[in-house]
Structure formats: C-alpha cells, structure tokens
Design a protein around this motif. Structure first.
Motif, PDB file in Angstrom:
ATOM      1  N   MET A  99      62.063  52.505  19.541  1.00  0.00           N
ATOM      2  CA  MET A  99      62.266  51.057  19.653  1.00  0.00           C
ATOM      3  C   MET A  99      62.995  50.550  18.418  1.00  0.00           C
ATOM      4  O   MET A  99      62.620  50.870  17.300  1.00  0.00           O
ATOM      5  N   ALA A 100      64.036  49.788  18.596  1.00  0.00           N
ATOM      6  CA  ALA A 100      64.760  49.253  17.466  1.00  0.00           C
ATOM      7  C   ALA A 100      63.884  48.275  16.707  1.00  0.00           C
ATOM      8  O   ALA A 100      63.053  47.575  17.294  1.00  0.00           O
ATOM      9  N   GLU A 101      64.121  48.198  15.370  1.00  0.00           N
ATOM     10  CA  GLU A 101      63.234  47.382  14.544  1.00  0.00           C
ATOM     11  C   GLU A 101      63.280  45.913  14.924  1.00  0.00           C
ATOM     12  O   GLU A 101      62.276  45.208  14.849  1.00  0.00           O
ATOM     13  N   ASN A 102      64.490  45.419  15.360  1.00  0.00           N
ATOM     14  CA  ASN A 102      64.554  44.002  15.733  1.00  0.00           C
ATOM     15  C   ASN A 102      63.707  43.716  16.969  1.00  0.00           C
ATOM     16  O   ASN A 102      63.139  42.639  17.121  1.00  0.00           O
ATOM     17  N   ASN A 103      63.596  44.701  17.900  1.00  0.00           N
ATOM     18  CA  ASN A 103      62.740  44.522  19.073  1.00  0.00           C
ATOM     19  C   ASN A 103      61.274  44.456  18.678  1.00  0.00           C
ATOM     20  O   ASN A 103      60.497  43.695  19.249  1.00  0.00           O
ATOM     21  N   ILE A 104      60.896  45.288  17.714  1.00  0.00           N
ATOM     22  CA  ILE A 104      59.518  45.255  17.222  1.00  0.00           C
ATOM     23  C   ILE A 104      59.216  43.890  16.627  1.00  0.00           C
ATOM     24  O   ILE A 104      58.189  43.272  16.922  1.00  0.00           O
ATOM     25  N   LEU A 105      60.121  43.399  15.787  1.00  0.00           N
ATOM     26  CA  LEU A 105      59.899  42.099  15.140  1.00  0.00           C
ATOM     27  C   LEU A 105      59.866  40.967  16.162  1.00  0.00           C
ATOM     28  O   LEU A 105      59.093  40.023  16.028  1.00  0.00           O
ATOM     29  N   GLU A 106      60.702  41.082  17.210  1.00  0.00           N
ATOM     30  CA  GLU A 106      60.684  40.055  18.257  1.00  0.00           C
ATOM     31  C   GLU A 106      59.319  40.002  18.938  1.00  0.00           C
ATOM     32  O   GLU A 106      58.773  38.925  19.196  1.00  0.00           O
ATOM     33  N   LYS A 107      58.771  41.168  19.247  1.00  0.00           N
ATOM     34  CA  LYS A 107      57.452  41.207  19.876  1.00  0.00           C
ATOM     35  C   LYS A 107      56.381  40.650  18.953  1.00  0.00           C
ATOM     36  O   LYS A 107      55.491  39.915  19.364  1.00  0.00           O
ATOM     37  N   LEU A 108      56.469  41.011  17.666  1.00  0.00           N
ATOM     38  CA  LEU A 108      55.476  40.549  16.701  1.00  0.00           C
ATOM     39  C   LEU A 108      55.590  39.051  16.460  1.00  0.00           C
ATOM     40  O   LEU A 108      54.579  38.347  16.338  1.00  0.00           O
ATOM     41  N   ASP A 109      56.825  38.543  16.391  1.00  0.00           N
ATOM     42  CA  ASP A 109      57.015  37.102  16.178  1.00  0.00           C
ATOM     43  C   ASP A 109      56.461  36.305  17.353  1.00  0.00           C
ATOM     44  O   ASP A 109      55.922  35.217  17.172  1.00  0.00           O
ATOM     45  N   GLY A 110      56.584  36.869  18.544  1.00  0.00           N
ATOM     46  CA  GLY A 110      56.049  36.195  19.722  1.00  0.00           C
ATOM     47  C   GLY A 110      54.534  36.083  19.690  1.00  0.00           C
ATOM     48  O   GLY A 110      53.952  35.163  20.286  1.00  0.00           O
ATOM     49  N   LEU A 111      53.865  37.009  18.991  1.00  0.00           N
ATOM     50  CA  LEU A 111      52.400  36.985  18.913  1.00  0.00           C
ATOM     51  C   LEU A 111      51.888  36.118  17.767  1.00  0.00           C
ATOM     52  O   LEU A 111      50.720  35.733  17.751  1.00  0.00           O
ATOM     53  N   GLU A 112      52.775  35.783  16.824  1.00  0.00           N
ATOM     54  CA  GLU A 112      52.333  35.024  15.646  1.00  0.00           C
ATOM     55  C   GLU A 112      51.823  33.645  16.026  1.00  0.00           C
ATOM     56  O   GLU A 112      50.788  33.181  15.527  1.00  0.00           O
ATOM     57  N   SER A 113      52.514  32.982  16.961  1.00  0.00           N
ATOM     58  CA  SER A 113      52.083  31.637  17.367  1.00  0.00           C
ATOM     59  C   SER A 113      50.737  31.697  18.081  1.00  0.00           C
ATOM     60  O   SER A 113      49.897  30.806  17.927  1.00  0.00           O
ATOM     61  N   ARG A 114      50.519  32.766  18.878  1.00  0.00           N
ATOM     62  CA  ARG A 114      49.236  32.924  19.557  1.00  0.00           C
ATOM     63  C   ARG A 114      48.121  33.154  18.542  1.00  0.00           C
ATOM     64  O   ARG A 114      47.013  32.628  18.698  1.00  0.00           O
ATOM     65  N   TYR A 115      48.407  33.916  17.511  1.00  0.00           N
ATOM     66  CA  TYR A 115      47.417  34.171  16.457  1.00  0.00           C
ATOM     67  C   TYR A 115      47.000  32.864  15.786  1.00  0.00           C
ATOM     68  O   TYR A 115      45.803  32.617  15.566  1.00  0.00           O
ATOM     69  N   GLU A 116      47.976  32.022  15.504  1.00  0.00           N
ATOM     70  CA  GLU A 116      47.670  30.725  14.879  1.00  0.00           C
ATOM     71  C   GLU A 116      46.874  29.835  15.827  1.00  0.00           C
ATOM     72  O   GLU A 116      45.953  29.128  15.417  1.00  0.00           O
ATOM     73  N   GLU A 117      47.228  29.883  17.125  1.00  0.00           N
ATOM     74  CA  GLU A 117      46.512  29.084  18.119  1.00  0.00           C
ATOM     75  C   GLU A 117      45.053  29.518  18.216  1.00  0.00           C
ATOM     76  O   GLU A 117      44.137  28.680  18.224  1.00  0.00           O
ATOM     77  N   VAL A 118      44.815  30.842  18.283  1.00  0.00           N
ATOM     78  CA  VAL A 118      43.452  31.353  18.405  1.00  0.00           C
ATOM     79  C   VAL A 118      42.646  31.057  17.149  1.00  0.00           C
ATOM     80  O   VAL A 118      41.451  30.722  17.222  1.00  0.00           O
ATOM     81  N   SER A 119      43.285  31.135  15.976  1.00  0.00           N
ATOM     82  CA  SER A 119      42.576  30.852  14.724  1.00  0.00           C
ATOM     83  C   SER A 119      42.089  29.405  14.675  1.00  0.00           C
ATOM     84  O   SER A 119      41.061  29.101  14.072  1.00  0.00           O
ATOM     85  N   THR A 120      42.818  28.516  15.355  1.00  0.00           N
ATOM     86  CA  THR A 120      42.389  27.113  15.442  1.00  0.00           C
ATOM     87  C   THR A 120      41.286  26.952  16.484  1.00  0.00           C
ATOM     88  O   THR A 120      40.293  26.238  16.261  1.00  0.00           O
ATOM     89  N   LEU A 121      41.453  27.622  17.623  1.00  0.00           N
ATOM     90  CA  LEU A 121      40.487  27.482  18.714  1.00  0.00           C
ATOM     91  C   LEU A 121      39.077  27.928  18.299  1.00  0.00           C
ATOM     92  O   LEU A 121      38.090  27.303  18.698  1.00  0.00           O
ATOM     93  N   ILE A 122      38.965  28.999  17.526  1.00  0.00           N
ATOM     94  CA  ILE A 122      37.628  29.515  17.195  1.00  0.00           C
ATOM     95  C   ILE A 122      36.870  28.637  16.216  1.00  0.00           C
ATOM     96  O   ILE A 122      35.705  28.903  15.911  1.00  0.00           O
TER      97      ILE A 122
END
Length: 369
Positions: A1-24
């Motif tokens: 997997m190209a590194e930019n694809n990895i970062l794209e997937k990880l960046d997409g999860l960052e907003s969810r991580y912030e959302e869940v950290s608020t929800l809990i």
C-alpha cells in the motif's frame, strides 16, 4: 500500500477518534451503559491507530529531513548523522506500515469475549478419551500461562482415563480472539497405553470454542401496543358479561434475526378486573417474545457447534499430533513444530500467532489493504 493511501485512511479515522473522545464524556452516553462500553472499546482501538499514525508521520518526516540534509548540507558530520537517521527510518517504515495494516483490519466484535469450550472423544475408543484428556491439560496449562481463569462445568470420564467429554469456561482478556482457531478435529498418531502389541493407532477428538453469549433482554415499546377491550362471554355472572373486562393486545414485533415484522395477538379474559387482565396479557407478550428469541439463540449455538467440530471423524482434521516424529502440524496453514511435548505442555502461542497472521493476511486482501 502506498504511504499516501495509508495516511488517507488514517486521516479519515482522526475525526471519528475526536468525535468518540467527546461522546464518552457525555452524561447521557455514560448513563447508557451498553453504548458507553461499546464507545470506550472503540476509543481504545482508535487510540492505538492514532498512536501508530503519530509514529508513522514522524518516520516519514525523518526520512524527508534526512534526504534534504544529504542533498543540501556540506558538513560531513551532519551528513553522517543524516545517513544513520535515514537508514533507521527506512528500516522502520515497512514495519510501521505492517502494524497499521493489521490495526486497520476489521475486528471481530466477539474476539474480546470469554468462551465456553467443549472437548469430545471422537473416533478411537479409549485412546480417543485419553487424547481428549491430553488436550484438556494442554489448554489448562496454556490458560494458566495467560493468567486466565478456567472452570469445568461438566465432565464424563473415559473408561481408562481421560474424558469422553468435558465442558469448561475460560475468562480473561481477548479469550475468544485467541482460542477460536482451536475449533475442529484434532488427530493423534501414537502407540497408546491401551495397546499391548506396540501398534500405532490414529484417534481423534473434537474441540469447540464458543464465544460467551450476550445476555439478552426482551425490549418492548409499550407505546406500540394497540389495546382493545371487549365483553367476556360465557359463565361468570352479570359483571363479566356486561363490563368490558376482556383485553386484546396487538404488537408489531420485529424479529432481530430475520428483521421481519409480525403482529402478535394476545387476548386475556381470566379475571373480572380489566387492569389485571392487561397486566397478564403484557406478561404473556414478554414471555412469548423471550421464548422466540431464546429458541433461535439455542438453535444458533447448536448450529455453530456442529459447524465447528464437523463429524469427529479422523479424516476431518485441522491438526495432527504425531508422536513417533515428535511433531504437531496444523493443516490449515501448513505450520509444523517439532516440540510436541512442549506443545502438549501448553506452549501453543507460536501456533496461535501463525494462525492469527494468516487470518489477518486474508482480511487485508479482502479489505484491499
């Protein structure tokens, strides 16, 4: 997997991580224990991914900076340091990418559950019962090494030792995710203690690993119940015939297994008291739905057990324990260890790790990681 694809997937999860950290931290979420537990688990999993992302970004930046220094810097000492840093990060990069790929593999929600395990003597008579006993002792020692709790729930002893069958529960951290690969037919090839002429026998025992069932409750939205009242018929005096004491309820029940909606109809005319009849009709509704869900649950467990252990025949094997050659071979992945005694003493982690790697590789293919 190209590194930019990895970062794209990880960046997409960052907003969810912030959302869940608020929800809990939301009091309404905390009050809903089922949702809170689910979100805290997701928060931990996402936290592990974010930590890996941080290390991966630092690694990529280190590579870029080192290359810039080698191109633009004239100081020999600086260039030497840059070469060392570049070599370290270029070695680290594929390791971090592999770690991230595994973290991104969709997790089985049942992996964290405790388990019920069943070992049954299969083909081979008394020798199969002895082998079932060997397998139980192997798992017992492995569970002890993991710090897990094991408790026997039922057992049937073999005529000359071992077990015709033994059921036990195991509780700890990620028990099902670790032991799920053990389900199937285990075959042993050896000269049994019951053999008087020194001939080698082939016997089998079946192992089933079942995730601990979720405790389900019957949830009824009483606002969806349609109530009718009517006059009871038959003997019972003037009050029963003239007062609308009989009750009828209709409830649209959605089967959680098929998602089909069916109308449940219940009538109650048992007493002259309409509120009591309503109470009894409601009780019957709960019982009716519970029985339906419980029957499906029991059938699912029975079906899963059959699929896990196949027939118990010698030919339907996942693993062979060969005593003359001192080896254990898992036929699903072609993995062999020549430390048979160590394996039977509970040293099965390397085998489980190999099975885990194989499964993750398949999941990564499916997820195009």
């Amino acid at each position: 997997m190209a590194e930019n694809n990895i970062l794209e997937k990880l960046d997409g999860l960052e907003s969810r991580y912030e959302e869940v950290s608020t929800l809990i931290t939301d009091p309404e979420v905390i009050a809903d224990q089922a949702r809170y537990v689910k979100l805290t688990k997701e928060y931990k999993d996402l936290g592990d991914i974010m930590d890996a992302r941080k290390r991966y970004v630092a690694c990529l930046e280190g590579i870029k900076e080192a290359k810039d220094i080698l191109v633009n810097e004239n100081d020999p000492d600086m260039k030497e340091m840059a070469r060392e840093e570049l070599a370290e990060n270029e070695e680290l990069q594929p390791k971090l990418e592999e770690e991230i790929k595994i973290l991104l593999v969709p997790k089985d929600p049942e992996d964290a559950k405790n388990v019920q395990m069943e070992i049954r003597a299969g083909a081979g008579g008394d020798e199969a019962a002895l082998f079932a006993g060997d397998l139980f002792n192997m798992y017992k020692k492995y569970c002890e090494s993991k710090g897990w709790s094991l408790s026997v729930t039922s057992e049937s002893d073999g005529a000359v030792g071992g077990f015709k069958e033994i059921d036990f529960a195991v509780s700890g951290t990620d028990v099902y995710g670790t032991l799920k690969y053990e389900s199937g037919v285990h075959r042993v090839q050896r000269v049994p203690a019951t053999e008087t002429q020194g001939r080698m026998h082939t016997s089998a025992a079946t192992v089933a690993v079942l995730p601990e069932a979720d405790k389900f409750e019957v949830h009824i939205n009483e606002g969806d119940i349609k109530w009718d009242t009517f006059r009871s018929s038959g003997a019972g005096g003037q009050n029963v015939n003239k007062v609308s004491s009989g009750v009828r309820l209709r409830y649209p029940w959605k089967n959680p297994y098929t998602n089909e909606v069916e109308e449940i109809l219940i009538e109650c005319t048992e007493t002259r008291d309409q509120p009591k009849n309503k109470e009894r009709a409601l009780s019957r509704l709960y019982t009716f739905i519970y029985d339906k869900e419980h029957t499906k649950y029991v059938n699912d467990i029975a079906s899963r057990r059959k699929s896990l252990v196949s027939t118990g025949d010698r030919s339907a094997k996942i693993r062979t324990y060969n005593f003359p050659q001192g080896r254990v071979t898992d036929h699903r992945i072609g993995y062999t260890t020549h430390d048979l005694q160590g394996f039977l003493n509970g040293n099965i982690q390397d085998m489980i790790d190999a099975l885990t790697v194989a499964e993750n590789a398949e999941k990564m293919k499916e997820s195009e990681l």
